[in-house]
Design an enzyme around this catalytic site. Sequence first.
Site, PDB file in Angstrom:
ATOM      1  N   SER A 181       0.970  -1.129  -0.230  1.00 13.83           N
ATOM      2  CA  SER A 181       0.014  -0.050   0.054  1.00 13.83           C
ATOM      3  C   SER A 181       0.732   1.157   0.057  1.00 13.83           C
ATOM      4  O   SER A 181       0.625   2.287  -0.750  1.00 13.83           O
ATOM      5  CB  SER A 181      -0.991   0.072   1.434  1.00 13.83           C
ATOM      6  OG  SER A 181      -0.154  -0.237   2.270  1.00 13.83           O
ATOM      7  N   ASP A 187       7.265   2.885   6.331  1.00 11.91           N
ATOM      8  CA  ASP A 187       6.887   2.169   5.352  1.00 11.91           C
ATOM      9  C   ASP A 187       6.741   3.358   4.035  1.00 11.91           C
ATOM     10  O   ASP A 187       7.390   3.187   2.895  1.00 11.91           O
ATOM     11  CB  ASP A 187       5.466   1.620   5.022  1.00 11.91           C
ATOM     12  CG  ASP A 187       5.222   0.562   6.105  1.00 11.91           C
ATOM     13  OD1 ASP A 187       6.546   0.541   6.837  1.00 11.91           O
ATOM     14  OD2 ASP A 187       4.172   0.319   6.412  1.00 11.91           O
TER      15      ASP A 187
HETATM   16  C1  GLA Z   1       3.380  -1.236  10.097  1.00 10.85           C
HETATM   17  C2  GLA Z   1       3.151   0.374   9.881  1.00 10.85           C
HETATM   18  C3  GLA Z   1       4.672   0.905  10.203  1.00 10.85           C
HETATM   19  C4  GLA Z   1       5.225   0.375  11.312  1.00 10.85           C
HETATM   20  C5  GLA Z   1       5.230  -1.117  11.464  1.00 10.85           C
HETATM   21  C6  GLA Z   1       5.642  -1.873  12.814  1.00 10.85           C
HETATM   22  O1  GLA Z   1       4.264  -1.514   8.938  1.00 10.85           O
HETATM   23  O2  GLA Z   1       3.013   0.852   8.729  1.00 10.85           O
HETATM   24  O3  GLA Z   1       4.469   2.393  10.484  1.00 10.85           O
HETATM   25  O4  GLA Z   1       4.884   0.882  12.631  1.00 10.85           O
HETATM   26  O5  GLA Z   1       3.890  -1.515  11.390  1.00 10.85           O
HETATM   27  O6  GLA Z   1       6.901  -1.757  13.063  1.00 10.85           O
END
Ligand code: GLA
Length: 384
Positions: free
Chosen positions: A130, A174
């Site tokens: 995403s 991400d």
């Molecule tokens: C998901 C969230 C990130 C982070 C991870 C855990 O990927 O989108 O921002 O918090 O979980 O580390």
Amino acid sequence: MTRTQLENTVTEHFYDRFNHAPQALVLAPGRVNLIGEYTDLNNGFVLPVAIDRYLAMAVKKRTDSRVVIHSVDFDETVRLDLDRLEKNNHSFQEYISGCLWALGQKGFSVKGFDGVIAGNIPIGAGLSSSAALELATLRAAAYSGGFAFDATKMAGIARFAENHWVGVSCGIMDQLMSAAGKKGHALLIDCSTLELTACPVPDGVSVIILDTDTRRGLVDSAYNERREQCLCAAEIMGVSSLRQADEAMLAGSKNRMDDLLYNRARHVILENARVLSTARAMRRGDAATMGRLMKESHDSLDHLFEVTSPALNDIVACSVQQSACLGARMTGAGFGGCAVALVKKGLEDDFIRDVTACYGEKTGLTPGIYICNPSDGVTLKDLK
Ligand code: GLA
């Protein structure tokens, strides 16, 4: 599908849909986090790599304020009017409309464009498919709108869209990784200042992604619950985020919080320290230390933060028992999805064969295991 096949697919479909050649090709990577889990939302440190799996988008500018994007994977077309963006709870469309909305909120002038998308990042596996869609959308919007694409700023816009349009209270990891990844490197991200430090993946080891072939639907609510618990622990300690806390402060506050909050906070505090130690180990090419810290991180996520799953524990156990493996841990939000392992170069095939057999025996499932080449962040190729 390889990267070239992806590029060809979106280009060919673009011709079919729009009777025209695309003007640009955007490629946005997914990510795998080497270490630093649930630390970004506490303003802490993370150490992810962008992976060589992508969301590709063929793009052509329009002269009106419409955005029309066809997804090859879903065989569905999204038609949006930039002057009247609405939520409609349609999963993949929300990432696109949310980013276009967020750009408008932040004062960018967005113009219409046509696009065709296709990807080879497994969906819902914790590899940020995403975030890749968000960054591809923002890169295409910068191209059509003629504004500069600043990786950190755009990652912030994508996060704003996730938080306020899609409704997930995620951190910045991400989006920033898909925006700013660096080939051959992990990025140490200070989520408080957004400072980025490139750390080379040591020669002699491969980063391997292990997909458990399990998914958990309720991950968003469990994620938000963990976030609340961290905020609550920080408040009890009198700091604005767990980034400001250390072990001594936690020990001093132990009698003012229950075991659950204590454990959550302990994970975050120790995980931040592990990220910094891992980054130092990478700079001196010390893969053995990296691996040890990855194992510690997994144990902490299992026992203190409680976001692993039986499948994740099984695949990590199968991995670390191989002599070729220096360390392994779950990656991303957890509860299912993927783990990541550090494996000696040249022994990848044996590792993949033996972990597949071990995991299959324990669970009856067939894992998806692949070598990951740390990649650059989102790119745009002008075809004109
Ligand atoms: C998901 C969230 C990130 C982070 C991870 C855990 O990927 O989108 O921002 O918090 O979980 O580390």
